[in-house]
Design a protein around this motif. Structure first.
Motif, PDB file in Angstrom:
ATOM      1  N   GLU A 368       0.827  -1.206   0.000  1.00  0.00           N
ATOM      2  CA  GLU A 368       0.000   0.000   0.000  1.00  0.00           C
ATOM      3  C   GLU A 368       0.864   1.260   0.000  1.00  0.00           C
ATOM      4  O   GLU A 368       0.534   2.251  -0.669  1.00  0.00           O
ATOM      5  N   LEU A 369       1.978   1.218   0.728  1.00  0.00           N
ATOM      6  CA  LEU A 369       2.874   2.374   0.756  1.00  0.00           C
ATOM      7  C   LEU A 369       3.661   2.520  -0.539  1.00  0.00           C
ATOM      8  O   LEU A 369       4.016   3.638  -0.933  1.00  0.00           O
ATOM      9  N   ALA A 370       3.961   1.393  -1.216  1.00  0.00           N
ATOM     10  CA  ALA A 370       4.832   1.436  -2.389  1.00  0.00           C
ATOM     11  C   ALA A 370       4.083   1.747  -3.683  1.00  0.00           C
ATOM     12  O   ALA A 370       4.689   2.211  -4.649  1.00  0.00           O
ATOM     13  N   ARG A 371       2.785   1.464  -3.744  1.00  0.00           N
ATOM     14  CA  ARG A 371       2.043   1.665  -4.998  1.00  0.00           C
ATOM     15  C   ARG A 371       1.986   3.147  -5.357  1.00  0.00           C
ATOM     16  O   ARG A 371       1.805   4.017  -4.503  1.00  0.00           O
ATOM     17  N   ASP A 372       2.091   3.400  -6.649  1.00  0.00           N
ATOM     18  CA  ASP A 372       1.946   4.761  -7.195  1.00  0.00           C
ATOM     19  C   ASP A 372       2.909   5.736  -6.511  1.00  0.00           C
ATOM     20  O   ASP A 372       2.560   6.886  -6.225  1.00  0.00           O
ATOM     21  N   ARG A 373       4.097   5.286  -6.235  1.00  0.00           N
ATOM     22  CA  ARG A 373       5.073   6.143  -5.575  1.00  0.00           C
ATOM     23  C   ARG A 373       6.409   6.027  -6.305  1.00  0.00           C
ATOM     24  O   ARG A 373       6.811   4.934  -6.714  1.00  0.00           O
ATOM     25  N   ARG A 374       7.062   7.149  -6.464  1.00  0.00           N
ATOM     26  CA  ARG A 374       8.365   7.138  -7.107  1.00  0.00           C
ATOM     27  C   ARG A 374       9.418   6.671  -6.109  1.00  0.00           C
ATOM     28  O   ARG A 374       9.561   7.237  -5.034  1.00  0.00           O
ATOM     29  N   LEU A 375      10.149   5.641  -6.468  1.00  0.00           N
ATOM     30  CA  LEU A 375      11.149   5.047  -5.590  1.00  0.00           C
ATOM     31  C   LEU A 375      12.553   5.412  -6.074  1.00  0.00           C
ATOM     32  O   LEU A 375      12.757   5.611  -7.276  1.00  0.00           O
ATOM     33  N   SER A 376      13.497   5.606  -5.187  1.00  0.00           N
ATOM     34  CA  SER A 376      13.522   5.279  -3.758  1.00  0.00           C
ATOM     35  C   SER A 376      12.853   6.382  -2.929  1.00  0.00           C
ATOM     36  O   SER A 376      12.830   7.556  -3.335  1.00  0.00           O
ATOM     37  N   ALA A 377      12.296   5.974  -1.750  1.00  0.00           N
ATOM     38  CA  ALA A 377      11.594   6.932  -0.918  1.00  0.00           C
ATOM     39  C   ALA A 377      11.586   6.445   0.524  1.00  0.00           C
ATOM     40  O   ALA A 377      11.714   5.251   0.797  1.00  0.00           O
ATOM     41  N   ILE A 378      11.435   7.409   1.440  1.00  0.00           N
ATOM     42  CA  ILE A 378      11.238   7.115   2.861  1.00  0.00           C
ATOM     43  C   ILE A 378       9.840   7.603   3.210  1.00  0.00           C
ATOM     44  O   ILE A 378       9.518   8.786   3.052  1.00  0.00           O
ATOM     45  N   VAL A 379       8.997   6.685   3.687  1.00  0.00           N
ATOM     46  CA  VAL A 379       7.577   6.968   3.853  1.00  0.00           C
ATOM     47  C   VAL A 379       7.164   6.650   5.283  1.00  0.00           C
ATOM     48  O   VAL A 379       7.581   5.633   5.853  1.00  0.00           O
ATOM     49  N   ASP A 394       3.846   5.671  14.153  1.00  0.00           N
ATOM     50  CA  ASP A 394       5.214   6.182  14.293  1.00  0.00           C
ATOM     51  C   ASP A 394       6.221   5.428  13.433  1.00  0.00           C
ATOM     52  O   ASP A 394       7.394   5.803  13.386  1.00  0.00           O
ATOM     53  N   ALA A 395       5.795   4.352  12.769  1.00  0.00           N
ATOM     54  CA  ALA A 395       6.733   3.547  11.972  1.00  0.00           C
ATOM     55  C   ALA A 395       7.131   4.288  10.699  1.00  0.00           C
ATOM     56  O   ALA A 395       6.343   5.050  10.128  1.00  0.00           O
ATOM     57  N   THR A 396       8.360   4.066  10.260  1.00  0.00           N
ATOM     58  CA  THR A 396       8.888   4.660   9.032  1.00  0.00           C
ATOM     59  C   THR A 396       9.527   3.563   8.193  1.00  0.00           C
ATOM     60  O   THR A 396      10.208   2.688   8.729  1.00  0.00           O
ATOM     61  N   VAL A 397       9.286   3.618   6.864  1.00  0.00           N
ATOM     62  CA  VAL A 397       9.734   2.559   5.963  1.00  0.00           C
ATOM     63  C   VAL A 397      10.537   3.187   4.827  1.00  0.00           C
ATOM     64  O   VAL A 397      10.141   4.212   4.265  1.00  0.00           O
ATOM     65  N   ALA A 398      11.682   2.565   4.497  1.00  0.00           N
ATOM     66  CA  ALA A 398      12.457   2.934   3.307  1.00  0.00           C
ATOM     67  C   ALA A 398      12.105   1.954   2.193  1.00  0.00           C
ATOM     68  O   ALA A 398      12.122   0.738   2.405  1.00  0.00           O
ATOM     69  N   LEU A 399      11.786   2.467   1.011  1.00  0.00           N
ATOM     70  CA  LEU A 399      11.376   1.648  -0.131  1.00  0.00           C
ATOM     71  C   LEU A 399      12.356   1.874  -1.280  1.00  0.00           C
ATOM     72  O   LEU A 399      12.584   3.019  -1.683  1.00  0.00           O
ATOM     73  N   VAL A 400      12.927   0.772  -1.786  1.00  0.00           N
ATOM     74  CA  VAL A 400      13.907   0.837  -2.867  1.00  0.00           C
ATOM     75  C   VAL A 400      13.500  -0.176  -3.935  1.00  0.00           C
ATOM     76  O   VAL A 400      13.224  -1.336  -3.617  1.00  0.00           O
ATOM     77  N   SER A 401      13.464   0.276  -5.203  1.00  0.00           N
ATOM     78  CA  SER A 401      13.099  -0.623  -6.300  1.00  0.00           C
ATOM     79  C   SER A 401      14.180  -1.673  -6.495  1.00  0.00           C
ATOM     80  O   SER A 401      15.372  -1.376  -6.457  1.00  0.00           O
ATOM     81  N   LEU A 402      13.738  -2.929  -6.713  1.00  0.00           N
ATOM     82  CA  LEU A 402      14.682  -4.023  -6.913  1.00  0.00           C
ATOM     83  C   LEU A 402      14.686  -4.445  -8.374  1.00  0.00           C
ATOM     84  O   LEU A 402      15.532  -4.021  -9.152  1.00  0.00           O
ATOM     85  N   SER A 403      13.731  -5.285  -8.795  1.00  0.00           N
ATOM     86  CA  SER A 403      13.644  -5.704 -10.192  1.00  0.00           C
ATOM     87  C   SER A 403      12.399  -6.549 -10.366  1.00  0.00           C
ATOM     88  O   SER A 403      11.903  -7.157  -9.411  1.00  0.00           O
ATOM     89  N   GLU A 404      11.880  -6.556 -11.604  1.00  0.00           N
ATOM     90  CA  GLU A 404      10.739  -7.382 -11.970  1.00  0.00           C
ATOM     91  C   GLU A 404       9.568  -7.183 -11.021  1.00  0.00           C
ATOM     92  O   GLU A 404       8.972  -8.125 -10.506  1.00  0.00           O
ATOM     93  N   GLY A 405       9.230  -5.914 -10.757  1.00  0.00           N
ATOM     94  CA  GLY A 405       8.086  -5.629  -9.911  1.00  0.00           C
ATOM     95  C   GLY A 405       8.304  -5.919  -8.445  1.00  0.00           C
ATOM     96  O   GLY A 405       7.334  -6.037  -7.691  1.00  0.00           O
ATOM     97  N   ARG A 406       9.552  -6.040  -8.008  1.00  0.00           N
ATOM     98  CA  ARG A 406       9.850  -6.307  -6.604  1.00  0.00           C
ATOM     99  C   ARG A 406      10.452  -5.070  -5.951  1.00  0.00           C
ATOM    100  O   ARG A 406      11.184  -4.326  -6.595  1.00  0.00           O
ATOM    101  N   VAL A 407      10.145  -4.878  -4.645  1.00  0.00           N
ATOM    102  CA  VAL A 407      10.587  -3.697  -3.905  1.00  0.00           C
ATOM    103  C   VAL A 407      11.228  -4.161  -2.597  1.00  0.00           C
ATOM    104  O   VAL A 407      10.682  -5.023  -1.893  1.00  0.00           O
ATOM    105  N   LEU A 408      12.383  -3.584  -2.291  1.00  0.00           N
ATOM    106  CA  LEU A 408      13.054  -3.831  -1.020  1.00  0.00           C
ATOM    107  C   LEU A 408      12.519  -2.821  -0.006  1.00  0.00           C
ATOM    108  O   LEU A 408      12.619  -1.606  -0.212  1.00  0.00           O
ATOM    109  N   ALA A 409      11.929  -3.315   1.097  1.00  0.00           N
ATOM    110  CA  ALA A 409      11.368  -2.464   2.145  1.00  0.00           C
ATOM    111  C   ALA A 409      12.142  -2.690   3.432  1.00  0.00           C
ATOM    112  O   ALA A 409      12.378  -3.833   3.824  1.00  0.00           O
ATOM    113  N   ALA A 410      12.552  -1.585   4.096  1.00  0.00           N
ATOM    114  CA  ALA A 410      13.306  -1.675   5.356  1.00  0.00           C
ATOM    115  C   ALA A 410      12.606  -0.819   6.399  1.00  0.00           C
ATOM    116  O   ALA A 410      12.236   0.325   6.131  1.00  0.00           O
TER     117      ALA A 410
END
Length: 675
Positions: A368-379, A394-410
């Motif tokens: 939900e956080l990664a859809r329709d969002r330009r990556l990389s981003a901190i959300v 209070d949670a914060t997530v870093a989102l980085v594009s990986l490949s083939e529709g996959r996203v690395l979330a930290a």
């Protein structure tokens, strides 16, 4: 003895010395006064001496209110009354003022001066007929001397206070400079502040979002652990301010000590005089100011060390990714490396369906956080309802594009994610490159496997054709041999020659045709009739072959050509491995809906350990390859024919030189008798 007790003893010793000096001067004045004033003045001196010694060596007297100040002033006033005014007995008041100043500071000096003037004026009044106008000038002298003593005492006291603050400041600063971590600096600073005179408590305020401040690293009286303050109070935390502006029920100071991260020092003060409050506040400001520089250096050092650790973690993660040989291994190493870099949790998700590829974070909220969002981003998780509900506002997530529709979330602290985002991008880039390389390798390997299967299939086809040709050559040899025999007797058995030629044509058609007939397509055979024809063909070659068969027909579910081929191979094999003239028996029986046919010879026999291999293609019994011609195909062809028609074939032998029996069973044709 402690420092305070030693100071008290030294002060009492100084009091005694000053009083003894006053008594000595008084004795001198008594001697100068003559006989008329000696008695009363001497009595006063003796009483003063006794009182001074008693006060010095009997501490309970020092605790009685007003005893010490009254003692000195009363004794000096008595001497001033007993001695002639022209001798200047007023000078003894200086000693009384000195003792009072030493005991009570500037206030004591002023008070003693005022009482000395009152005592001297009383003496002048009591001795009015002896007083002159010139005797009033000592009053002015006493005032001047009292003020000078008060000022000197105040300056000395101020110097002592400054020395004390300097000593405290130096000690605290020495402890602070030994700390390396920011938390250690704060933990060393707060207790030092709490130990200052008139300080009731000290703490650190951590300034968070939403006007929320948290109390940490405490000593003494402190405010609540967490407070929500007004915007005005939040602004007050950004500059030195009275503590009342942030915590209305407390009195003291609030001093900012760090901007990044935002921290402030709170100090609660006891109710003290304004001048003491100013001195304490100055000491607090000095100590916090020095600690702020050390804290800033500690934060900078911690940031650099953390950045170095992040670089090391990123390099380690990239090395692990480059060492993986599977795509699953690359994804797992990527998640583990990201968790080390952010000191938190990580996962790889597919935003399209919310599925989790690797990791233990919930995929739906992250998607939900990664859809329709330009990556990389901190959300922030509060940006999406499901994420806020699952991960917390209070949670914060870093989102980085990986490949083939996959996203690395930290998932981790916001400041850490902001600082580590470039490292996460480096790891994700290395993972993308490695995944692309492995995908290319897998595609090449798949193509190589398919090519290998094609080569294997073509090789099998070629081997099958070669085997078919070898089998055809072998099978053509038996009919040709029979034809050769029949040709010698053509005039007597032309019909047999024609039958063998027909058999030859049938075999060639079956063996060389690409579309061979399957079992069951041909009509069944009568075993005894076909066996007689095979025996007849063998006898032409000079063999002795007999038949043992039941009187009733035994109809087997096999075509005539294959059955004749089967009999010819078995009989030919028996002839080759039997001495000339030895009889060969062909036996036919019916057992449990099966027809059983055995070819029994009295030849060289087969060792027991080789019985299981005689039906293998190209296998020859040991020791016969040179003595008997052949390619080792006949028995393997027999096994293929019997197996293809649902039967079983085997060999028995009692050992070398004791003959062999080759037997096979075939199903009876449908409708044939079973007994």
């Amino acid at each position: 003895m402690g420092r305070t007790a030693a100071a008290t003893v030294a002060r009492e010793r100084a009091h005694l010395l000053i009083r003894l000096a006053a008594i000595a001067l008084g004795g001198t004045l008594v001697l100068l006064a003559g006989v008329g004033a000696t008695s009363l003045a001497a009595l006063v001196l003796v009483i003063y001496l006794a009182a001074a010694v008693s006060v010095r060596y009997y501490p309970p007297l020092q605790k009685v209110p007003f005893v010490v100040p009254v003692l000195d002033l009363a004794a000096v006033t008595g001497l001033a009354f007993a001695l002639p005014l022209e001798l200047g007995p007023w000078i003894l008041y200086v000693f009384a003022i000195g003792v009072s100043a030493l005991r009570s500071g500037p206030v004591g000096a002023v008070a003693a001066t005022a009482l000395a003037i009152v005592g001297y004026d009383a003496t002048l009044v009591a001795r009015g007929e002896q007083a002159h106008a010139t005797d009033l000038w000592p009053v002015q002298a006493l005032i001047a001397i009292g003020l000078v003593i008060a000022e000197i005492v105040w300056a000395l006291g101020r110097q002592d206070v400054d020395t004390l603050w300097s000593r405290i400041h130096a000690r605290a600063l020495s402890g602070l400079t030994r700390q390396r971590e920011p938390e250690e600096v704060l933990r060393a600073l707060v207790p030092e502040l709490a130990r200052l005179r008139s300080v009731h408590g000290a703490w650190v305020w951590t300034i968070g979002p939403d006007q929320r401040i948290r109390t940490t690293v405490t000593a003494g009286a402190v405010p609540p652990a967490e407070m929500i303050v007004s915007a005005e109070a939040l602004r007050a935390l950004q500059a030195p301010s009275p503590l009342e502006r942030i915590a209305p029920n407390m009195t003291g100071l609030s001093i900012p000590i760090s901007v990044d991260p935002p921290l402030a020092i709170g100090v609660a003060l006891e109710a003290i005089k304004e001048e003491d409050r100013a001195a304490t506040a100055g000491a607090i400001h000095d100590l916090v100011g020095d600690a702020a520089s050390l804290l800033s250096a500690a934060f900078e050092r911690a940031r650099r060390e953390a950045e170095l650790r992040a670089l090391d973690d990123a390099a380690r993660a990239i090395a692990e990714i480059d060492g993986e040989h599977t795509q699953a291994g690359v994804l797992a190493s990527t998640v583990l490396g990201a968790e080390r870099i952010v000191s938190g949790r990580a996962a790889i998700i597919r935003p399209s369906d919310g599925s989790v590829v690797v990791g233990d974070l919930p995929g739906g909220p992250l998607a939900e956080l990664a859809r329709d969002r330009r990556l990389s981003a901190i959300v922030s998780a509060s940006a999406a309802p499901l994420a806020a509900q699952t991960l917390g506002n209070d949670a914060t997530v870093a989102l980085v594009s990986l490949s083939e529709g996959r996203v690395l979330a930290a998932l981790g602290p916001p400041d850490v994610l902001s600082a580590r985002l470039p490292r996460l991008e480096q790891v994700a880039r290395a993972a993308r490159d490695r995944l692309a390389l492995l995908a290319e390798r897998d595609a090449l390997q798949l193509a190589a496997n398919e090519l290998g299967r094609d080569v294997q299939s073509l090789g099998g086809a070629l081997r099958a054709k070669e085997d078919a040709m070898t089998t055809a050559v072998h099978e053509l040899r038996n009919p040709l041999t029979a034809v050769h025999g029949y040709a010698t007797l053509m005039s007597r058995n032309l019909q047999a020659v024609q039958g063998q030629l027909t058999q030859l044509e049938r075999l060639m058609a079956d063996l060389l045709s690409a579309d061979q007939r399957t079992p069951g397509d041909e009509p069944p055979v009568e075993a005894a009739a076909e066996a007689r024809q095979a025996i007849a063909r063998a006898r032409i070659r000079g063999a002795r072959v007999d038949l043992e068969a039941p009187a009733e027909p035994v109809r087997l579910a096999i075509g005539q050509a294959r059955f004749a081929q089967l009999l010819d191979n078995l009989i030919s094999n028996a002839i080759k491995y039997s001495p000339i003239g030895e009889p060969i028996l062909v036996s036919i029986h019916v057992e449990d809906a099966l027809g059983r046919l055995s070819v029994i010879d009295h030849g060289i026999g087969i060792p027991a350990e080789q019985l299981a291999r005689v039906f293998d293609r190209f296998y020859r019994v040991g020791g016969t390859a040179d003595a008997v011609a052949g390619q080792g195909l006949g028995l393997s062809i027999c096994k293929e024919i019997v197996t293809a028609h649902g039967g079983r074939i085997w060999a028995d032998s009692e050992g070398q030189g004791r003959g062999s029996t080759f037997s096979f069973t075939l199903p009876l044709a449908v409708g044939a008798a079973t007994t």
